[in-house]
Write a protein that holds these residues in place. Structure first.
Motif, PDB file in Angstrom:
ATOM      1  N   THR A   1      41.077 -10.928 -16.506  1.00 43.09           N
ATOM      2  CA  THR A   1      41.767 -10.902 -15.223  1.00 43.09           C
ATOM      3  C   THR A   1      42.127  -9.295 -14.808  1.00 43.09           C
ATOM      4  OG1 THR A   1      43.024 -12.896 -16.101  1.00 43.09           O
ATOM      5  CG2 THR A   1      43.977 -11.568 -14.381  1.00 43.09           C
ATOM      6  N   LYS A   2      42.467  -8.474 -15.581  1.00 38.76           N
ATOM      7  CA  LYS A   2      42.634  -7.071 -15.326  1.00 38.76           C
ATOM      8  C   LYS A   2      41.454  -6.820 -14.630  1.00 38.76           C
ATOM      9  CE  LYS A   2      46.207  -5.981 -18.800  1.00 38.76           C
ATOM     10  NZ  LYS A   2      46.667  -5.420 -19.870  1.00 38.76           N
ATOM     11  N   ILE A   3      40.317  -7.034 -15.343  1.00 39.01           N
ATOM     12  CA  ILE A   3      38.781  -6.177 -14.610  1.00 39.01           C
ATOM     13  C   ILE A   3      38.708  -6.773 -13.377  1.00 39.01           C
ATOM     14  CG2 ILE A   3      36.470  -6.250 -14.981  1.00 39.01           C
ATOM     15  CD1 ILE A   3      36.812  -6.230 -17.945  1.00 39.01           C
ATOM     16  N   GLU A   4      38.919  -8.274 -13.088  1.00 36.65           N
ATOM     17  CA  GLU A   4      38.707  -8.772 -11.903  1.00 36.65           C
ATOM     18  C   GLU A   4      39.870  -8.292 -10.975  1.00 36.65           C
ATOM     19  OE1 GLU A   4      38.348 -13.277 -10.022  1.00 36.65           O
ATOM     20  OE2 GLU A   4      37.787 -12.891 -11.721  1.00 36.65           O
ATOM     21  N   LEU A   5      40.920  -7.982 -11.228  1.00 35.43           N
ATOM     22  CA  LEU A   5      41.850  -7.289 -10.164  1.00 35.43           C
ATOM     23  C   LEU A   5      41.156  -5.852  -9.768  1.00 35.43           C
ATOM     24  CD1 LEU A   5      45.127  -8.176 -11.980  1.00 35.43           C
ATOM     25  CD2 LEU A   5      44.192  -8.995  -9.537  1.00 35.43           C
ATOM     26  N   GLU A   6      40.658  -5.236 -10.713  1.00 31.12           N
ATOM     27  CA  GLU A   6      40.333  -4.080 -10.319  1.00 31.12           C
ATOM     28  C   GLU A   6      38.646  -4.171  -9.398  1.00 31.12           C
ATOM     29  OE1 GLU A   6      41.079  -0.677 -10.755  1.00 31.12           O
ATOM     30  OE2 GLU A   6      43.004  -1.727 -11.724  1.00 31.12           O
ATOM     31  N   ARG A   7      38.119  -5.294  -9.710  1.00 30.86           N
ATOM     32  CA  ARG A   7      36.842  -5.418  -8.869  1.00 30.86           C
ATOM     33  C   ARG A   7      37.250  -5.901  -7.479  1.00 30.86           C
ATOM     34  NH1 ARG A   7      33.001  -8.638 -12.894  1.00 30.86           N
ATOM     35  NH2 ARG A   7      32.093  -6.679 -14.226  1.00 30.86           N
TER      36      ARG A   7
ATOM     37  N   TRP B   1      35.856  -4.407  -4.020  1.00 29.85           N
ATOM     38  CA  TRP B   1      35.032  -5.210  -3.017  1.00 29.85           C
ATOM     39  C   TRP B   1      35.911  -5.006  -1.720  1.00 29.85           C
ATOM     40  CZ3 TRP B   1      30.817  -8.003  -2.420  1.00 29.85           C
ATOM     41  CH2 TRP B   1      30.082  -8.078  -3.565  1.00 29.85           C
ATOM     42  N   MET B   2      37.223  -5.028  -1.588  1.00 32.61           N
ATOM     43  CA  MET B   2      37.823  -4.916  -0.490  1.00 32.61           C
ATOM     44  C   MET B   2      37.466  -3.528   0.478  1.00 32.61           C
ATOM     45  SD  MET B   2      39.339  -7.803   0.115  1.00 32.61           S
ATOM     46  CE  MET B   2      40.049  -6.969   1.700  1.00 32.61           C
ATOM     47  N   LYS B   3      37.405  -2.575  -0.646  1.00 33.30           N
ATOM     48  CA  LYS B   3      36.866  -1.198   0.105  1.00 33.30           C
ATOM     49  C   LYS B   3      35.528  -1.329   0.576  1.00 33.30           C
ATOM     50  CE  LYS B   3      36.572   3.579  -0.910  1.00 33.30           C
ATOM     51  NZ  LYS B   3      36.950   4.757  -2.111  1.00 33.30           N
TER      52      LYS B   3
ATOM     53  N   LYS C   1      27.309  -8.045 -10.976  1.00 33.66           N
ATOM     54  CA  LYS C   1      28.297  -8.167 -11.992  1.00 33.66           C
ATOM     55  C   LYS C   1      29.460  -9.487 -11.688  1.00 33.66           C
ATOM     56  CE  LYS C   1      29.142  -3.274 -13.408  1.00 33.66           C
ATOM     57  NZ  LYS C   1      30.197  -2.200 -13.392  1.00 33.66           N
ATOM     58  N   GLY C   2      29.125  -9.802 -10.436  1.00 35.33           N
ATOM     59  CA  GLY C   2      29.979 -11.148 -10.026  1.00 35.33           C
ATOM     60  C   GLY C   2      31.151 -10.770  -8.934  1.00 35.33           C
ATOM     61  N   ILE C   3      30.996 -11.387  -8.107  1.00 37.05           N
ATOM     62  CA  ILE C   3      32.017 -11.361  -6.776  1.00 37.05           C
ATOM     63  C   ILE C   3      33.266 -11.924  -7.155  1.00 37.05           C
ATOM     64  CG2 ILE C   3      32.325 -11.947  -4.286  1.00 37.05           C
ATOM     65  CD1 ILE C   3      29.487 -12.166  -4.034  1.00 37.05           C
ATOM     66  N   PRO C   4      34.412 -11.142  -7.040  1.00 42.89           N
ATOM     67  CA  PRO C   4      35.579 -11.851  -7.370  1.00 42.89           C
ATOM     68  C   PRO C   4      35.879 -12.954  -6.602  1.00 42.89           C
ATOM     69  CG  PRO C   4      35.742  -9.261  -7.298  1.00 42.89           C
ATOM     70  CD  PRO C   4      34.496  -9.576  -6.674  1.00 42.89           C
ATOM     71  N   ASP C   5      36.688 -14.114  -7.082  1.00 45.60           N
ATOM     72  CA  ASP C   5      36.641 -15.192  -6.589  1.00 45.60           C
ATOM     73  C   ASP C   5      37.589 -15.028  -5.313  1.00 45.60           C
ATOM     74  OD1 ASP C   5      35.914 -18.220  -6.882  1.00 45.60           O
ATOM     75  OD2 ASP C   5      38.161 -18.308  -6.700  1.00 45.60           O
ATOM     76  N   ARG C   6      38.630 -14.009  -5.261  1.00 44.83           N
ATOM     77  CA  ARG C   6      39.386 -13.919  -4.285  1.00 44.83           C
ATOM     78  C   ARG C   6      38.859 -13.308  -3.078  1.00 44.83           C
ATOM     79  NH1 ARG C   6      42.787 -13.588  -8.848  1.00 44.83           N
ATOM     80  NH2 ARG C   6      41.767 -11.760  -9.383  1.00 44.83           N
ATOM     81  N   VAL C   7      37.645 -12.703  -3.196  1.00 47.09           N
ATOM     82  CA  VAL C   7      37.075 -11.969  -2.137  1.00 47.09           C
ATOM     83  C   VAL C   7      35.609 -12.937  -1.760  1.00 47.09           C
ATOM     84  CG1 VAL C   7      38.259  -9.871  -2.564  1.00 47.09           C
ATOM     85  CG2 VAL C   7      36.037 -10.261  -3.725  1.00 47.09           C
TER      86      VAL C   7
END
Length: 564
Positions: free
Chosen positions: A72-78, A82-84, A102-108
């Motif tokens: 979860t911590k890694i995904e938050l960093e991603r 990604w937003m940037k 590496k995987g697109i975070p689900d939130r973005v």
């Protein structure tokens, strides 16, 4: 009553039925909208739902382990990276490639898919088109009844689609009806319901419409050729899939041929809906991300990756039913590798296939892409308006039978030339099991139909009988016996592209992952297959009949929550 009056009455009945269906979707969740009790099963939200909205028979963990907290911590960093990157679109290609794999975070994912499919540009350049298509669909669509039936069974184990006439169900109904008018040459195929359903989990209604259009019409993805009559792209991909296996997976290829495991038995849903409901949903989303970035060559590579990662277990299975159940059911429940390892294996396979010049199939023919102008309204003929059944096959449907059976014959000949079996089941001519033969002939659609399907409750398949009616249909609810099929005429052997390559194998590249594989214990297999069905409703449909796995299957090792 004259013939003209009868036709008018039938058309009026179809129009009234279509209007009634649209009216129910307009009402949505309004209490006045009557819904049968079986359409809204009860469920426990808090104990059985994963982060994607899918419900599970077993309870989810009540606490998070240290590994999940770390992920979860890694995904938050991603998320932040990604937003940037999305705010500075387009990024450098190598940077985008690295982050997508590496995987697109689900939130973005919603924003990323919009960018990858250029959805906003489509909306801006086609202002007002979607609502106009939806309006025309309400008045003229001949696919409404089948779409309504398919919406009612699409992703019913997901909260977004669980409730009848929910917002997402209504959006799916609208998108599919509007697209059947927008791309009148294609119309509707049930595989499109699953594709549109996945898109609607992350996009709004009009965004999903244009994203679906990109996947179908853009040559990078080319899904039009999968869904159009005759399935030309499916045939081309299955041929190339067999070609790859015969070059670099010879032992498994021979094993499959010996046990009558045609690629059509396990790969149809891999290709049609990009592995949804055949691997864990989290992994299928990762494949979708890469598919949107790199196009349809990813599908072939992922198919080979799955077979390579699980080839040892597949070689131990000595029965067609057991092999198909393993690929269709067990890998969906427990893939045996975590998502990161599976994607790393996919990258290696893609590189190896590229080195061998096998990563791209032979070029597509013109019939795999739309020839009619998109968005140009074409009113259906009288036969489609009233849903009258056709009495014969089209030339495209007949060609599918010829091509697929010819390819199956060629596979058996190649194996027979190098391997001697104790039985004659794998030999050409009379040895194929009825199930395999019915499955390969199923690609030629039933004369009853005008669009396609992957599911059905009852089914009738079509067989060949050169001595009688070539379109004879036979009920096969019991497939426990064998049936031979007539010898093919001379000259029907399917031409194959030749590739000059050495005997390089992917074993070395994937050796580490093979050692990491989690144990999967197959249960007693059940019969299953893929068939074309006649639904009697004026649509032609392809059905993927899933095997219901035993309730006591070992789910103790959750792929999603295991760090290998």
């Amino acid at each position: 009553m004259t013939d003209g009056e009868q036709q008018e009455a039938l058309v009026k009945r179809a129009e009234d039925e279509r209007e009634d269906i649209f009216r129910r979707y307009d009402l949505g969740l309004d209490p006045s909208n009557v819904v049968d009790s079986w359409e809204n099963p009860t469920f426990e939200i808090y104990h059985r739902t994963d982060k994607y909205g899918f419900m599970h028979d077993s309870r989810l963990p009540t606490t998070r382990d240290a590994q999940e907290v770390h992920r979860t911590k890694i995904e938050l960093e991603r998320d932040k990276k990604w937003m940037k990157m999305l705010n500075q679109w387009p990024p450098p290609q190598d940077k985008l490639h690295k982050r997508v794999y590496k995987g697109i975070p689900d939130r973005v994912r919603m924003l990323a898919w919009n960018k990858l499919l250029n959805v906003q540009h489509s909306i801006d350049t086609n202002a007002g088109v979607y609502p106009r298509m939806l309006q025309l669909a309400r008045k003229y669509s001949t696919e409404t009844r089948q779409i309504d039936a398919d919406v009612n069974r699409q992703f019913r184990d997901n909260l977004a689609f669980r409730e009848r006439y929910s917002v997402k169900q209504c959006s799916l109904f609208n998108v599919l009806n509007a697209y059947s008018i927008y791309n009148s040459e294609l119309g509707y195929c049930q595989g499109m319901a699953c594709v549109a359903g996945v898109l609607l989990l992350y996009l709004n209604e009009e965004e999903a419409f244009w994203a679906l259009n990109s996947l179908i019409t853009d040559q990078k993805y080319g899904m039009h050729g999968l869904f159009i009559e005759g399935f030309p792209k499916l045939t081309r991909f299955i041929d190339h899939h067999d070609r790859i296996m015969s070059k670099i997976m010879r032992k498994l290829h021979k094993h499959f041929t010996k046990h009558n495991v045609d690629a059509l038995l396990y790969a149809i849903k891999w290709f049609f809906v990009v592995f949804v409901e055949r691997v864990p949903f989290s992994l299928s989303l990762r494949v979708w991300d890469i598919f949107m970035l790199d196009g349809d060559r990813v599908i072939l590579s992922m198919a080979i990756t799955i077979l390579y990662l699980h080839k040892d277990e597949l070689l131990r299975l000595k029965d067609m039913d057991a092999i198909i159940e393993y690929l269709q059911v067990k890998l969906h429940k427990n893939f045996g590798y975590n998502d990161d390892d599976a994607i790393q294996a996919l990258e290696r396979v893609m590189k190896k296939l590229k080195d061998l010049k096998l990563d791209v199939p032979p070029p597509a023919k013109s019939n795999e892409f739309p020839t009619r102008k998109l968005g140009e309204f074409v009113e259906a003929d009288m036969e489609k308006k009233i849903g009258r059944r056709r009495n014969d096959y089209t030339d495209a449907e007949k060609q599918v039978i010829t091509d697929v059976i010819s390819r199956q014959e060629q596979n058996a000949i190649e194996v027979q030339s190098t391997v001697s079996y104790e039985t004659s089941e794998c030999a050409t001519g009379d040895g194929y099991s009825m199930k395999t033969f019915e499955s390969i002939t199923s690609l030629a659609t039933s004369p009853a139909n005008s669009s396609y399907s992957l599911y059905s409750n009852g089914f009738v398949v079509t067989t060949l009988d050169t001595a009688q009616d070539p379109a004879r249909s036979q009920s096969i609810h019991n497939l426990s016996h064998l049936q031979t099929y007539p010898a093919l005429p001379n000259g029907l052997q399917h031409m194959r592209h030749s590739f000059s390559s050495d005997s390089h194998d992917l074993d070395q590249a994937l050796e580490v992952l093979h050692r990491q594989q989690l144990p999967l214990h197959p249960k007693t297999p059940s019969s299953q297959g893929v068939y074309i069905v006649q639904n009697g409703g004026g649509s032609r449909h392809m059905m993927d009949i899933p095997v219901v796995a035993d309730d006591d299957d070992d789910d103790a090792l959750s792929v999603e929550n295991t760090r290998l």
